[in-house]
Design a protein around this motif. Structure first.
Motif, PDB file in Angstrom:
ATOM      1  N   THR A  16       0.822  -1.212   0.000  1.00 47.42           N
ATOM      2  CA  THR A  16       0.000   0.000   0.000  1.00 47.42           C
ATOM      3  C   THR A  16       0.856   1.262   0.000  1.00 47.42           C
TER       4      THR A  16
ATOM      5  N   LYS B  36       1.948   7.508   8.083  1.00 52.45           N
ATOM      6  CA  LYS B  36       2.117   8.133   9.394  1.00 52.45           C
ATOM      7  C   LYS B  36       3.590   8.267   9.772  1.00 52.45           C
TER       8      LYS B  36
ATOM      9  N   ARG C 100      -5.301  12.352  -3.118  1.00 55.50           N
ATOM     10  CA  ARG C 100      -6.342  12.455  -2.088  1.00 55.50           C
ATOM     11  C   ARG C 100      -5.770  12.985  -0.786  1.00 55.50           C
ATOM     12  N   TRP C 101      -4.468  12.783  -0.580  1.00 58.59           N
ATOM     13  CA  TRP C 101      -3.807  13.227   0.654  1.00 58.59           C
ATOM     14  C   TRP C 101      -2.845  14.376   0.377  1.00 58.59           C
TER      15      TRP C 101
ATOM     16  N   ARG D   5      -2.204  14.227   8.230  1.00 58.84           N
ATOM     17  CA  ARG D   5      -2.880  14.454   9.512  1.00 58.84           C
ATOM     18  C   ARG D   5      -4.315  13.958   9.442  1.00 58.84           C
ATOM     19  N   ALA D   6      -5.010  14.317   8.343  1.00 59.85           N
ATOM     20  CA  ALA D   6      -6.393  13.886   8.174  1.00 59.85           C
ATOM     21  C   ALA D   6      -6.477  12.373   7.991  1.00 59.85           C
ATOM     22  N   PHE D   7      -5.504  11.816   7.287  1.00 58.82           N
ATOM     23  CA  PHE D   7      -5.466  10.359   7.096  1.00 58.82           C
ATOM     24  C   PHE D   7      -5.349   9.655   8.437  1.00 58.82           C
ATOM     25  N   ALA D   8      -4.437  10.138   9.278  1.00 61.59           N
ATOM     26  CA  ALA D   8      -4.221   9.507  10.587  1.00 61.59           C
ATOM     27  C   ALA D   8      -5.437   9.668  11.485  1.00 61.59           C
ATOM     28  N   ALA D   9      -6.103  10.816  11.358  1.00 63.78           N
ATOM     29  CA  ALA D   9      -7.263  11.092  12.203  1.00 63.78           C
ATOM     30  C   ALA D   9      -8.562  10.543  11.619  1.00 63.78           C
ATOM     31  N   LYS D  10      -8.480  10.016  10.396  1.00 57.30           N
ATOM     32  CA  LYS D  10      -9.640   9.476   9.694  1.00 57.30           C
ATOM     33  C   LYS D  10     -10.759  10.516   9.573  1.00 57.30           C
ATOM     34  N   CYS D  11     -10.339  11.710   9.140  1.00 54.11           N
ATOM     35  CA  CYS D  11     -11.309  12.783   8.954  1.00 54.11           C
ATOM     36  C   CYS D  11     -11.091  13.433   7.588  1.00 54.11           C
ATOM     37  N   LYS D  12     -12.006  14.280   7.172  1.00 50.52           N
ATOM     38  CA  LYS D  12     -11.922  14.941   5.880  1.00 50.52           C
ATOM     39  C   LYS D  12     -10.877  16.050   5.946  1.00 50.52           C
TER      40      LYS D  12
END
Length: 259
Positions: free
Chosen positions: A67, A72, A137-138, A246-253
């Motif tokens: 992947t 992180k 996306r990130w 940061r958003a990826f780690a926090a699972k937020c938009k």
């Protein structure tokens, strides 16, 4: 062999065939800096071993081939300018490996996993495999050669769809567009890869190596890789590239600002 490989990699020499396996299934075989350096060392050993004629590159588990970078851990390093083992801006995975590499894709193959795939020669996938480049996306870019190699290997419009949307495609679609050679049931994956490798090993080794070297050198991709490296640096240094992981780690938009 004299190689100091991390536990997340294994390297087996089976007669004339090398089998190099990523072994971090609990993390979807995501890449650490140690894995990147270890993979480079293993493939250099393969390339220089006169007894070896073909390599199979695969991964353990049944969920993922790879992947990409462990976001992180690796993206903060990239934000700070760490090349993660690839210091030469003109160098990309397997660029100087002139012996054949067969990839056996045992699951999800995205981001850096797909970038490794693009540097290999024959690709076999399990039926449940998926392929994609989700970096945008990130708020980052797939700077491991994707902007250069992907449009060379599949139609432009499909390459741009993958690069710009970050969407994935399934194994059948990957076969239909010519990204992979064959789709097989998961239980037959390694056997199919070994069959291809044995077929290649029956051919003249100098002829096989020369055929691949001519094909790679004729592309003259090094200037394009330098361009990719130079332009991607501004993305990795941006505020958006900090917000994405940061958003990826926090699972937020994520909330992107465009710089």
């Amino acid at each position: 062999m004299g190689l100091n490989l991390p536990a997340s990699l294994s390297y087996e020499k089976r007669g004339r065939i090398a089998i190099i396996t990523m072994n971090r299934p609990e993390a979807m075989n995501s890449l650490t800096k140690e894995m990147l350096i270890g993979l480079e060392a293993a493939f250099e050993d393969y390339n220089n071993d006169p007894e070896l004629r073909c390599a199979i590159f695969t991964a353990s588990g049944d969920r993922a081939f790879c992947t990409g970078l462990d976001l992180k851990v690796a993206l903060p390093a990239l934000n700070e300018g760490d090349a993660l083992g690839y210091e030469d801006p003109a160098k990309r995975p397997f660029q100087n490996v002139y012996k054949p590499i067969i990839t056996a894709v045992n699951g999800v193959c995205v981001a850096g996993g797909l970038e490794f795939l693009l540097g290999t020669d024959i690709r076999i996938a399990a039926e449940h495999a998926k392929f994609g480049l989700a970096e945008v996306r990130w708020a980052v870019v797939p700077a491991g050669g994707s902007h250069v190699r992907l449009p060379q290997q599949i139609p432009w419009a499909i390459a741009m769809e993958m690069l710009l949307t970050g969407s994935t495609i399934d194994a059948q679609r990957a076969y239909d567009i010519g990204l992979i050679n064959k789709v097989v049931p998961a239980e037959r994956l390694l056997d199919e890869a070994l069959a291809y490798a044995e077929r290649i090993c029956e051919n003249g080794p100098l002829a096989v190596r020369t055929a691949k070297e001519i094909a790679i050198r004729a592309l003259n991709n090094e200037p394009a890789f330098v361009l990719e490296k130079t332009m991607s640096a501004r993305v990795f240094a941006s505020e958006d590239a900090r917000e994405g992981p940061r958003a990826f780690a926090a699972k937020c938009k994520p909330e992107y600002i465009g710089h």
